[in-house]
Design an enzyme around this catalytic site. Structure first.
Site, short mmCIF file in Angstrom:
data_model
loop_
_atom_site.label_atom_id
_atom_site.label_comp_id
_atom_site.label_asym_id
_atom_site.label_seq_id
_atom_site.Cartn_x
_atom_site.Cartn_y
_atom_site.Cartn_z
N GLY A 96 1.29 -1.42 -0.34
CA GLY A 96 0.39 0.23 -0.18
C GLY A 96 1.36 0.88 0.33
CD GLN A 102 3.52 5.42 2.71
OE1 GLN A 102 2.68 5.44 2.30
NE2 GLN A 102 3.96 5.17 3.39
CB CYS A 150 4.99 1.83 7.77
SG CYS A 150 4.42 3.66 6.98
CG LEU A 151 6.52 1.51 2.26
CD1 LEU A 151 5.81 0.93 0.56
CD2 LEU A 151 7.67 0.45 2.41
CG HIS A 167 -0.85 1.14 6.95
ND1 HIS A 167 -0.50 0.15 8.19
CD2 HIS A 167 -0.33 2.32 6.78
CE1 HIS A 167 0.98 0.85 7.32
NE2 HIS A 167 1.15 1.80 7.01
CD GLU A 168 -1.28 2.29 2.76
OE1 GLU A 168 -1.06 3.02 2.94
OE2 GLU A 168 -0.88 1.48 3.33
CG HIS A 200 0.87 6.69 5.69
ND1 HIS A 200 1.55 6.94 6.79
CD2 HIS A 200 0.61 5.33 5.73
CE1 HIS A 200 2.31 6.23 6.52
NE2 HIS A 200 1.76 4.89 6.06
#
Ligand code: GNR
Ligand code: NI
Length: 177
Positions: A46, A51, A91-92, A133-134, A137
């Site tokens: 994702g 981000q 998480c990236l 999660h997204e 963000h």
């Protein structure tokens, strides 16, 4: 298509609340394509526009094994949540750390697709966790916010140290090390 640079915790830009998209136009479709390319290259399941320092309400996911289920959600809104799922999340924007987080197990989410059409998706398991999660963000929230302050501070210090080390080694950074 382009690979975009992913911001890393504790970068304050990750705390920005993204603004809704008024119209799904070619600029948004290009953003979606670049998010997908960046997510696959990372690799991740994702990626939210936040981000990559674009503060619009756009996210992409693909939880398949073979990159066969790309999904783009514009202006996503969770209509209902049910159950509890505890999953180890990464998480990236928090590279190298994985911790258990409790979220709703099943959700109904309404969004605009890449053609600007309204869709409603009912899903559970990994995709439901990933979408939550997204959306976090897009609201300036990270999975580390669900951890204890002690864990979060440890992660913050180690990532800052890594980031400073990389800044002092510009050649290695350019070479992708
Ligand atoms: O690649 C990712 N894996 C992941 C695993 C468990 C729960 C959430 C995620 S999302 C993450 C990519 C990312 O950082 N998206 O914002
Ligand atoms: Ni993330």
């Amino acid at each position: 298509m382009a690979l975009l640079k992913i911001l890393e915790f504790p970068d304050p830009r990750l705390r920005t609340k993204a603004t809704p998209v008024a119209e799904v136009d070619d600029e948004i479709r290009t953003l979606i394509d670049n998010l997908l390319e960046t997510m696959y290259a990372a690799p991740g399941i994702g990626l939210a526009a936040t981000q990559v320092d674009v503060h619009r309400r756009v996210l992409v996911t693909d939880v398949s094994e073979d990159k066969s289920q790309p999904l783009a959600l514009v202006n996503p809104e969770i209509l209902s949540k049910d159950g509890v799922e505890v999953m180890e999340e990464g998480c990236l924007s928090v590279p190298g750390y994985y911790e258990k987080v409790a979220r709703a197990d099943s959700i109904v989410v309404r969004f605009l697709d890449r053609d600007g059409n309204e869709q409603t998706l009912e899903t559970d398991g990994l995709l439901a966790v990933c979408i939550q999660h997204e959306i976090d963000h897009l609201d300036g929230k990270l999975f580390v916010d669900y951890l204890s302050q002690l864990k979060r501070q440890r992660i913050r210090k180690r990532l800052l140290k890594d980031q400073k080390q990389r800044q002092s080694e510009p050649e290695a950074q350019a070479a992708g090390h």
